[in-house]
Design an enzyme around this catalytic site. Structure first.
Site, PDB file in Angstrom:
ATOM      1  N   ASP A   1     -39.751 -97.078 -54.263  1.00 46.22           N
ATOM      2  CA  ASP A   1     -40.633 -98.205 -53.963  1.00 46.22           C
ATOM      3  C   ASP A   1     -41.298 -97.953 -52.616  1.00 46.22           C
ATOM      4  O   ASP A   1     -40.922 -97.051 -51.878  1.00 46.22           O
ATOM      5  CB  ASP A   1     -39.888 -99.538 -54.001  1.00 46.22           C
ATOM      6  N   SER A   2     -42.289 -98.744 -52.294  1.00 53.34           N
ATOM      7  CA  SER A   2     -43.136 -98.438 -51.135  1.00 53.34           C
ATOM      8  C   SER A   2     -42.534 -98.853 -49.807  1.00 53.34           C
ATOM      9  O   SER A   2     -42.999 -98.443 -48.750  1.00 53.34           O
ATOM     10  CB  SER A   2     -44.482 -99.136 -51.286  1.00 53.34           C
ATOM     11  N   GLY A   3     -41.505 -99.702 -49.839  1.00 50.13           N
ATOM     12  CA  GLY A   3     -40.968-100.275 -48.609  1.00 50.13           C
ATOM     13  C   GLY A   3     -41.564-101.622 -48.283  1.00 50.13           C
ATOM     14  O   GLY A   3     -41.064-102.339 -47.417  1.00 50.13           O
ATOM     15  N   GLY A   4     -42.634-101.984 -48.977  1.00 46.96           N
ATOM     16  CA  GLY A   4     -43.317-103.242 -48.684  1.00 46.96           C
ATOM     17  C   GLY A   4     -42.437-104.457 -48.857  1.00 46.96           C
ATOM     18  O   GLY A   4     -42.395-105.343 -47.997  1.00 46.96           O
TER      19      GLY A   4
ATOM     20  N   GLY B   1     -44.058-109.230 -57.040  1.00 47.34           N
ATOM     21  CA  GLY B   1     -44.070-110.593 -56.520  1.00 47.34           C
ATOM     22  C   GLY B   1     -43.476-111.628 -57.445  1.00 47.34           C
ATOM     23  O   GLY B   1     -43.671-112.828 -57.247  1.00 47.34           O
TER      24      GLY B   1
ATOM     25  N   GLN C   1     -50.555-108.257 -57.609  1.00 43.10           N
ATOM     26  CA  GLN C   1     -50.016-109.404 -56.878  1.00 43.10           C
ATOM     27  C   GLN C   1     -50.897-110.623 -57.147  1.00 43.10           C
ATOM     28  O   GLN C   1     -51.896-110.540 -57.842  1.00 43.10           O
ATOM     29  CB  GLN C   1     -49.943-109.093 -55.383  1.00 43.10           C
TER      30      GLN C   1
ATOM     31  N   ASP D   1     -36.361-102.650 -63.215  1.00 42.30           N
ATOM     32  CA  ASP D   1     -35.321-102.258 -62.265  1.00 42.30           C
ATOM     33  C   ASP D   1     -34.697-103.508 -61.687  1.00 42.30           C
ATOM     34  O   ASP D   1     -35.336-104.563 -61.630  1.00 42.30           O
ATOM     35  CB  ASP D   1     -35.892-101.411 -61.123  1.00 42.30           C
TER      36      ASP D   1
END
Length: 376
Positions: free
Chosen positions: A89-92, A221, A194, A271
């Site tokens: 995942d992006s870390g966002g 989200g 999103q 996931d």
């Protein structure tokens, strides 16, 4: 490349070809945040229980051990001895959920580490560089996951910024994949839809990012406090506007009944930390729904966790014994229950794929929901 093999209603049976192998979809990705499943589960165990894709966390690996360390060790696949696909995942999400102090600007986000409080910056380019160092199969675009509920005006601005960030992610990944020292120069990129619970914002954003010809598309989200009805409503609104020839990933959703409902709406990837987290606390999934092995009624229960299950725990141990291990605080208890839950999920996805192949998914879904009786 995604190949649609069969449909049963809106449910999709497909194959997604990656540099690290073919993924049979629908699929549940087993979450190993720090390149390992919590609960003493190894990469060899994951193969034994039918895991196709492992998911690791960009934010956490950036902080510990550091993505440069992973790159020097040859990338995540070599680091954790796993030759099948890995999604990072992006870390966002972690930036917005773990950091109490953060400042969002056009270039990215300034935030404080949840470990030692040091100030860190992460934007689209930084996220792509970290994920390139990790050399995962699939990288997720850097986005803002807004709180729910959030004011409409803020959500609109956030989605516009997330779209600009997605263009930067794609440009940076193309640059990184062209460099001679990049470990995986065929790294794939998924964009993230999103828009909170605002259908019209979600739809417009889906239409916009669908034009970018990415390797896959995620719905982000959700599973952040909204009702199941709102979740299904958003999935129903978004999926028709995403490309049919690309996989669709519903991020962070892992309640078994939610998975069935989402597959029925055309989702391919899932996931969640739920099966491993529940297993570590003695909550295990069965054909009749979820049970808590710490309950006194299991003290003299000589049955396996789930009769007929072929996981390592069910083939060799009883509910009574595993309950004893938890009471004695033995690590083996967590390991056995995590292995069982992940096997349950991977087997569930195999049954789902078979049901779509046989064009009886609707009947399968209704039967499973009835068997679980709201307990899964």
């Amino acid at each position: 490349m995604y190949k649609l093999l069969k449909k049963s209603g809106k449910a999709r049976r497909g194959e997604f070809t990656t540099p690290h192998g073919v993924i049979q979809t629908p699929v549940f990705m087993n979450v190993g945040t720090l390149a390992a499943i919590k609960g003493a589960v190894s990469s060899m165990d994951l193969k034994e229980i039918g895991c196709q894709v492992e998911l690791s966390n960009t934010y956490h690996l950036h902080l510990r051990p550091g993505d440069e360390v992973v790159k020097k060790m040859g990338g995540l696949h070599k680091f954790m001895n796993w030759d099948r696909p890995i999604l990072t995942d992006s870390g966002g999400f972690q930036v917005f959920s773990l950091s109490k102090i953060r400042k969002i600007q056009e270039e990215g986000v300034y935030f404080n580490s949840h470990i030692d409080g040091r100030k860190i910056f992460m934007g689209p380019e930084e996220s792509m560089r970290i994920q390139s160092n990790l050399a995962s199969t699939i990288a997720m675009a850097f986005d803002e996951c807004v709180e729910n509920p959030a004011p409409r005006e803020y959500v609109e601005k956030s989605v516009e910024r997330t779209t600009r960030w997605l263009h930067r992610c794609k440009d940076e990944m193309n640059r990184l994949n062209s460099l001679p020292d990049t470990i995986n120069n065929k790294q794939m990129l998924f964009g993230i839809n999103q828009g909170g619970t605002y259908e019209d914002i979600r739809i417009e954003h889906a239409k916009t990012i669908a034009k970018m010809d990415l390797d896959g598309y995620a719905i982000g989200g959700l599973a952040v406090g909204e009702s199941h009805e709102d979740m299904y409503r958003i999935i129903d609104a978004v999926v028709p506007h995403l490309p049919e020839d690309k996989p669709i990933y519903l991020m962070g959703v892992g309640i078994p009944s939610n998975i069935l409902e989402a597959v029925d709406r055309g989702v391919d990837f899932f996931d969640c930390v739920l099966p491993a987290r529940n297993g570590r606390h003695a909550h295990v999934f069965t054909k009749e729904g979820k049970i808590n092995l710490l309950n006194a009624k299991f003290e003299l229960d000589d049955r396996p966790i789930d009769e007929g299950c072929q996981c390592p725990a069910c083939k060799h141990y009883t509910r009574s014994y595993i309950r004893h291990l938890f009471k004695a605080k033995e690590m083996l208890a967590m390991r056995l229950c995590v292995l069982h839950n992940l096997y349950f999920y991977n087997n569930l996805m195999e049954e789902i794929r078979d049901a779509i192949d046989g064009d009886y998914f609707k009947e399968y879904k209704e039967r499973k929901l009835k068997e679980w009786g709201g307990r899964a």
